[in-house]
Motif scaffolding. Structure first.
Motif, PDB file in Angstrom:
ATOM      1  N   TRP A  94       0.410  -7.217   3.338  1.00 21.64           N
ATOM      2  CA  TRP A  94       0.911  -6.241   2.360  1.00 21.64           C
ATOM      3  C   TRP A  94       1.527  -6.983   1.188  1.00 21.64           C
ATOM      4  CZ3 TRP A  94       0.303  -1.127   1.897  1.00 21.64           C
ATOM      5  CH2 TRP A  94       1.082  -0.462   0.958  1.00 21.64           C
ATOM      6  N   THR A  95       1.082  -6.683  -0.050  1.00 26.07           N
ATOM      7  CA  THR A  95       1.583  -7.395  -1.225  1.00 26.07           C
ATOM      8  C   THR A  95       2.191  -6.478  -2.276  1.00 26.07           C
ATOM      9  OG1 THR A  95      -0.619  -7.307  -2.243  1.00 26.07           O
ATOM     10  CG2 THR A  95      -0.076  -9.289  -0.958  1.00 26.07           C
ATOM     11  N   ARG A  96       2.000  -5.176  -2.151  1.00 28.66           N
ATOM     12  CA  ARG A  96       2.549  -4.254  -3.148  1.00 28.66           C
ATOM     13  C   ARG A  96       4.037  -4.012  -2.916  1.00 28.66           C
ATOM     14  NH1 ARG A  96      -1.139   0.786  -2.913  1.00 28.66           N
ATOM     15  NH2 ARG A  96      -1.564   0.071  -0.815  1.00 28.66           N
ATOM     16  N   GLU A  97       4.705  -3.483  -3.954  1.00 29.75           N
ATOM     17  CA  GLU A  97       6.118  -3.149  -3.835  1.00 29.75           C
ATOM     18  C   GLU A  97       6.309  -2.089  -2.752  1.00 29.75           C
ATOM     19  OE1 GLU A  97       9.841  -1.446  -6.502  1.00 29.75           O
ATOM     20  OE2 GLU A  97       7.850  -1.556  -7.390  1.00 29.75           O
ATOM     21  N   ALA A  98       7.377  -2.233  -2.002  1.00 30.77           N
ATOM     22  CA  ALA A  98       7.689  -1.263  -0.948  1.00 30.77           C
ATOM     23  C   ALA A  98       9.139  -0.817  -1.086  1.00 30.77           C
ATOM     24  CB  ALA A  98       7.464  -1.883   0.425  1.00 30.77           C
ATOM     25  N   LYS A  99       9.359   0.476  -0.859  1.00 35.00           N
ATOM     26  CA  LYS A  99      10.707   1.039  -0.866  1.00 35.00           C
ATOM     27  C   LYS A  99      10.898   1.784   0.449  1.00 35.00           C
ATOM     28  CE  LYS A  99      10.754   1.550  -5.850  1.00 35.00           C
ATOM     29  NZ  LYS A  99      10.707   2.506  -6.959  1.00 35.00           N
ATOM     30  N   PRO A 100      11.036   1.026   1.550  1.00 34.18           N
ATOM     31  CA  PRO A 100      11.174   1.674   2.848  1.00 34.18           C
ATOM     32  C   PRO A 100      12.505   2.409   2.986  1.00 34.18           C
ATOM     33  CG  PRO A 100      11.482  -0.686   3.067  1.00 34.18           C
ATOM     34  CD  PRO A 100      11.087  -0.432   1.637  1.00 34.18           C
TER      35      PRO A 100
END
Length: 126
Positions: A94-100
């Motif tokens: 996974w390389t995209r921005e994440a806002k968990p």
């Protein structure tokens, strides 16, 4: 009379619409797309499915309501989440921005009382 979008959605409509009831099961799908590449055995990720929910709701059309049945699994796409609401630890590559947030932790997915460990379940790599 069911209508479908192949491998995505089945709409169960009554012969005559007599109720305002609309039942939605967005997490019960079991059709995994060809680009789903698991890193673990099926027994590890399939427990995230809401299995058999379709059996609870399939009679809605017979009572005059409508039933929307997701055919894809929520571990692949969860239609109740934003695209960036994901725990990058569960997807290798996974390389995209994440806002968990609290909902994006797949370790909280359960099958009965059993918890899934926080490990990569599938990969973006070929």
């Amino acid at each position: 009379m069911p209508q479908s979008i192949e491998n995505v959605l089945k709409i169960h409509r009554p012969t005559e619409l007599t109720s305002p009831l609309v039942v939605d099961s967005p997490h019960s799908g079991e059709i995994y797309p060809a680009d789903f590449r698991p890193c673990v055995p099926a027994s590890r990720y399939k427990c995230a499915e809401d299995r058999y929910v379709h059996e609870l709701f399939e009679k809605a059309a017979e009572t005059g309501g409508v039933y929307l049945e997701a055919l894809f699994p929520r571990i692949y796409i969860d239609p109740n989440r934003r695209a960036d609401n994901i725990d990058p630890a569960v997807i290798k590559g996974w390389t995209r921005e994440a806002k968990p947030d609290f909902r994006s932790d797949l370790a909280k997915a359960s099958s009965g009382q059993k918890r899934l460990p926080a490990v990569a379940l599938f990969t973006t790599e070929s």
